[in-house]
Design a protein around this motif. Sequence first.
Motif, mmCIF file in Angstrom:
data_model
loop_
_atom_site.group_PDB
_atom_site.id
_atom_site.type_symbol
_atom_site.label_atom_id
_atom_site.label_comp_id
_atom_site.label_asym_id
_atom_site.label_seq_id
_atom_site.Cartn_x
_atom_site.Cartn_y
_atom_site.Cartn_z
ATOM 1 N N ASP A 86 4.536 -3.192 1.678
ATOM 2 C CA ASP A 86 3.555 -2.343 2.351
ATOM 3 C C ASP A 86 4.105 -0.941 2.541
ATOM 4 O O ASP A 86 3.369 0.045 2.469
ATOM 5 C CB ASP A 86 3.187 -2.953 3.707
ATOM 6 C CG ASP A 86 2.395 -4.229 3.564
ATOM 7 O OD1 ASP A 86 1.197 -4.155 3.247
ATOM 8 O OD2 ASP A 86 2.978 -5.310 3.740
ATOM 9 N N PRO B 137 0.140 -1.877 -1.585
ATOM 10 C CA PRO B 137 -0.885 -0.944 -2.056
ATOM 11 C C PRO B 137 -0.310 0.303 -2.720
ATOM 12 O O PRO B 137 0.785 0.754 -2.386
ATOM 13 C CB PRO B 137 -1.610 -0.560 -0.761
ATOM 14 C CG PRO B 137 -0.542 -0.669 0.299
ATOM 15 C CD PRO B 137 0.319 -1.830 -0.112
ATOM 16 N N SER C 112 -1.146 4.414 -3.258
ATOM 17 C CA SER C 112 -1.796 5.381 -2.377
ATOM 18 C C SER C 112 -3.276 5.466 -2.738
ATOM 19 O O SER C 112 -3.666 5.248 -3.891
ATOM 20 C CB SER C 112 -1.144 6.754 -2.518
ATOM 21 O OG SER C 112 -1.419 7.311 -3.784
ATOM 22 N N ASP C 113 -4.089 5.767 -1.757
ATOM 23 C CA ASP C 113 -5.535 5.839 -1.979
ATOM 24 C C ASP C 113 -5.912 6.823 -3.084
ATOM 25 O O ASP C 113 -6.757 6.506 -3.938
ATOM 26 C CB ASP C 113 -6.256 6.189 -0.677
ATOM 27 C CG ASP C 113 -6.225 5.045 0.333
ATOM 28 O OD1 ASP C 113 -5.995 3.891 -0.090
ATOM 29 O OD2 ASP C 113 -6.434 5.304 1.529
ATOM 30 N N PRO C 114 -5.329 8.043 -3.108
ATOM 31 C CA PRO C 114 -5.711 8.981 -4.182
ATOM 32 C C PRO C 114 -5.383 8.442 -5.577
ATOM 33 O O PRO C 114 -6.173 8.635 -6.511
ATOM 34 C CB PRO C 114 -4.880 10.235 -3.854
ATOM 35 C CG PRO C 114 -4.620 10.152 -2.394
ATOM 36 C CD PRO C 114 -4.456 8.699 -2.109
ATOM 37 N N THR D 77 -5.126 5.211 -6.420
ATOM 38 C CA THR D 77 -6.072 4.116 -6.655
ATOM 39 C C THR D 77 -7.421 4.644 -7.105
ATOM 40 O O THR D 77 -8.029 4.126 -8.057
ATOM 41 C CB THR D 77 -6.232 3.267 -5.379
ATOM 42 O OG1 THR D 77 -4.971 2.710 -5.022
ATOM 43 C CG2 THR D 77 -7.243 2.147 -5.587
ATOM 44 N N GLU D 78 -7.904 5.694 -6.443
ATOM 45 C CA GLU D 78 -9.199 6.273 -6.801
ATOM 46 C C GLU D 78 -9.171 6.863 -8.206
ATOM 47 O O GLU D 78 -10.116 6.680 -8.990
ATOM 48 C CB GLU D 78 -9.589 7.348 -5.783
ATOM 49 C CG GLU D 78 -9.918 6.784 -4.407
ATOM 50 C CD GLU D 78 -10.068 7.869 -3.352
ATOM 51 O OE1 GLU D 78 -10.045 9.066 -3.723
ATOM 52 O OE2 GLU D 78 -10.195 7.515 -2.161
ATOM 53 N N GLU E 127 -9.132 3.842 -10.714
ATOM 54 C CA GLU E 127 -10.381 3.089 -10.765
ATOM 55 C C GLU E 127 -11.541 3.928 -11.295
ATOM 56 O O GLU E 127 -12.339 3.460 -12.111
ATOM 57 C CB GLU E 127 -10.712 2.551 -9.369
ATOM 58 C CG GLU E 127 -9.749 1.471 -8.895
ATOM 59 C CD GLU E 127 -10.096 0.929 -7.523
ATOM 60 O OE1 GLU E 127 -10.926 1.566 -6.834
ATOM 61 O OE2 GLU E 127 -9.548 -0.120 -7.137
ATOM 62 N N ASP E 128 -11.636 5.195 -10.854
ATOM 63 C CA ASP E 128 -12.765 6.038 -11.258
ATOM 64 C C ASP E 128 -12.707 6.401 -12.737
ATOM 65 O O ASP E 128 -13.737 6.633 -13.369
ATOM 66 C CB ASP E 128 -12.799 7.321 -10.416
ATOM 67 C CG ASP E 128 -13.128 7.047 -8.956
ATOM 68 O OD1 ASP E 128 -13.556 5.920 -8.652
ATOM 69 O OD2 ASP E 128 -12.952 7.961 -8.125
ATOM 70 N N ASN F 286 -4.612 -2.897 -10.187
ATOM 71 C CA ASN F 286 -4.959 -1.640 -10.846
ATOM 72 C C ASN F 286 -4.006 -1.253 -11.967
ATOM 73 O O ASN F 286 -4.166 -0.183 -12.566
ATOM 74 C CB ASN F 286 -5.009 -0.506 -9.821
ATOM 75 C CG ASN F 286 -6.151 -0.656 -8.841
ATOM 76 O OD1 ASN F 286 -5.938 -0.704 -7.640
ATOM 77 N ND2 ASN F 286 -7.370 -0.749 -9.346
ATOM 78 N N ARG G 228 -9.722 -10.249 -2.549
ATOM 79 C CA ARG G 228 -10.765 -9.223 -2.501
ATOM 80 C C ARG G 228 -11.856 -9.628 -1.499
ATOM 81 O O ARG G 228 -12.208 -10.803 -1.380
ATOM 82 C CB ARG G 228 -11.369 -9.014 -3.889
ATOM 83 C CG ARG G 228 -10.404 -8.374 -4.889
ATOM 84 C CD ARG G 228 -11.093 -8.176 -6.235
ATOM 85 N NE ARG G 228 -11.509 -9.452 -6.813
ATOM 86 C CZ ARG G 228 -12.697 -9.666 -7.365
ATOM 87 N NH1 ARG G 228 -13.598 -8.713 -7.401
ATOM 88 N NH2 ARG G 228 -12.987 -10.852 -7.880
ATOM 89 N N ASN H 22 -7.869 -6.039 6.477
ATOM 90 C CA ASN H 22 -6.458 -5.634 6.525
ATOM 91 C C ASN H 22 -5.532 -6.805 6.784
ATOM 92 O O ASN H 22 -4.329 -6.722 6.523
ATOM 93 C CB ASN H 22 -6.249 -4.565 7.605
ATOM 94 C CG ASN H 22 -6.810 -3.214 7.207
ATOM 95 O OD1 ASN H 22 -7.079 -2.974 6.037
ATOM 96 N ND2 ASN H 22 -7.008 -2.340 8.191
#
Length: 898
Positions: free
Chosen positions: A136, A513, A515-517, A519-520, A523-524, A546, A689, A706
């Motif tokens: 984490d 995980p 980082s969110d950016p 991951t985005e 995925e995008d 991912n 998921r 979470n």
Amino acid sequence: MRMIGQDSLKTRSTLEVDGKTYHYFSLPKAAASIGDIDRLPYSLKVLLENVLRFEDGRSYTVNDAKAIAEWVQAGHSEKEVPFKPARILLQDFTGVPAVVDLAAMRDALLSLGGDPRKVNPLVPVDLVIDHSVMVDHSGTKQALQENVDIEFERNGERYEFLRWGQSAFDNFRVVPPGTGICHQVNLEYLAQVVWTATDAGDTFAYPDSCYGTDSHTTMVNGLGVLGWGVGGIEAEAAMLGQPIAMLIPDVIGFKLIGKVKEGVTATDLVLTVTQMLRKKGVVGKFVEFFGPGLADLALADRATIANMAPEYGATCGFFPVDDTTLNYLRLSGRDEHRMKLVEAYAKAQGLWRAADAVDPVFSDTLELDLATVEPSLAGPKRPQDRVALSNAAVAFGKDLAAGTMGVPGDKAELRVPVAGVNYDLGHGDVVIAAITSCTNTSNPYVLVAAGLVARKAVAKGLTAKPWVKTSLAPGSQVVTEYLNKSGLSKDLDALGFQTVGYGCTTCIGNSGPLSDPITEAVEDNKLVVASVLSGNRNFEGRVHANVRANYLASPPLVVAYALAGSIKMDLTTQPLGTGTDGEAVFLKDIWPTQKEVSDTVASVVSREMFQERYGDVFKGPPQWQAIKVDADSDTYRWNSGSTYVQNPPYFEGMTAELTPIGDVKGARILALLADSITTDHISPAGNIRKASPAGEYLVEHQVRQNDFNSYGARRGNHEVMMRGTFANIRIKNEMLPGVEGGMSKHEPSGEVAPIYDVAMRYKREGTPLIVLGGKEYGTGSSRDWAAKGTFLLGVKAVIAESFERIHRSNLVGMGVLPLMFKAGEDRKSLGLTGDEILDIEGVEALAPRMTLTLVIHRPDGTETRTEVLCRVDTADEVEYYKNGGILHYVLRGMAKAA
């Protein structure tokens, strides 16, 4: 467990070591009655000793001993023999459900009128908690403590249950979290090479042998301990004193000659060995290493090769006991008397490998000149897909351009900005670089090499690329000790390789995980990003959901790729970066020599280090010690509100008497699957998921997303696990062309839904189910849930072109028929599309490896009849299947004994 059989061959002997008398069953004495065994492979001599020790005229017979001795004549046998290991090794992902099953068996035996305390391990069992810690947090000094705190918060219910088991069951020990990886703890501490036990006042010596509920139990074969992975079902039966019958295996001799050249690591060697043996075809066979190359192969390198046996497909990869074994026992802090016993016993039994000894007879052989091994990776999807370091970038580029990675060829050079940071991201960029896994973290040579690469890189001013998530998960506390002593921890820390926990982490999908950016961006834009890890598994969807391209590599190469930041870079010709002096820095500039590595290892790894770190191994951290447990209850007080541990339904409605078995009639096809479907595809693993049957179940039980944790952590709850069976995000059900993920189609309605939902609908309708597969069905980790989940979904049979050994056995152990198409036929040649109704005839007269009839009823009213081979291989397995599974068989025996 009784140590003494009836000894019909009169082989019982004594051995004096330092004034202490040990009793043993002599292989040389047995040879006088059963024939010359001098050239029997060392691994088969261990099987022979097991027969001699337990020989009782019933389960173990003189004919079993003769069958092993006769193996030498042809290097092959069609006969089966029983085997009981000296001990059992569990890790917590597979161990928790094993202990859950034992607890459930206590309840079931009580309901049948028996004494629940009879359900108790009869051989020593060690469970090492190593699969629960997740990455984490990483890249900071606080990462280790933060991850440990989260681990205990997430897994409190599981750990409380294990503490109860530790107090309730005899012969059961738990190595607490934060100690190390089970296979490294086994290698460094638990294994004794020669085991001892007392019976009727006499102390018996016999070969250390081990079943483990993790396929990489084979690692201890590097120490001369015969062991391999089994399903949790088999392990539980072995705990309860049941011999497991096995066909006497072919033994493939792997000859090693020469010496590795400069710049080559043990990881490069093992990836080469894996590729060679997978190509050779060794599934279900023993591999035994021999030849002059063994003389210069360190014990840690042997263990690295033995660890990867599941990847090359063998039951085990065995190294006989020799001076190298003794030297490692001494280094790792074993008792001096034990070392003397090991040497005396091995020499008395013909189990000692002498340099001038005549080579054993093998079923077949292959040879590797160590000097030909080159730096390598394996990937992007399978551990046997070795690629030379010099060709890795080119190979990835070809895959990408060809569209085989899921990207149109004209998009291969796509790069996209990442929100909130000053870098972009493209195909092939490395987003995870993890020094992880028992395979390599047990080997001080490759870990010190990683530290030296880091030291030289830091000295030149290099840093890891900012998009790379770096982590170091040592396999034991000894690793931290020698990295600290050498000062290499500081250099690894400087590049972001701070210790994140003592466990398997990224290798089993606990990578945590991104980082969110990032991951985005992935995925995008459907980016094919990469991971580089020093692990043993890189199957699709395993490392991170991912990350589509995953590469196994040595720890020093993991560091190098963190610096490079992309798998598309050729590290043999392109610079890793620019140093503070403005000069380009190449891999060769920071790669240590073998002398630098060996000198450092010799100066920092000591016997005292092992003794100190393993001196109080079962105590655990304060969080473990603080767990309260009901130590007075013989049966577990199940908490109906727990989402981690539940009483499984395997024994519901069970009676003391058998119900006759029958044919399978009117079955529907739940899944139609291609070649190389692994237990990673079948068994629930990784993150849960929210938009999945398992996620929906947890939400219904007021669990926040979470706090979902992983499937592995929730293996003690069948409700979660059955919902995740066949739910891998990369699995493709051929009933639904173009659809990826665990989906199926209900017939005759034609409605499409998650496999779990379709299976439950069929169950309500009273319709039995069948799964169809291709070649090598069930390869991958030894995962009992791949079989348990299949059973709980209502699957009565799996029909495939071929099976992996462990999964086939586990299916039988859960009462599911494994069947093989006859040669020349498969799901495609038979025209199966998923809308057929199937019957399986002949089951009522079940016998080992018999031929059954598959009847295919097609929607147009036509019927096709063909033969399938029943892979219930032994007489014992027939009994297990008739009872509904191996645990039911054991329970009925206990109930009758009462």
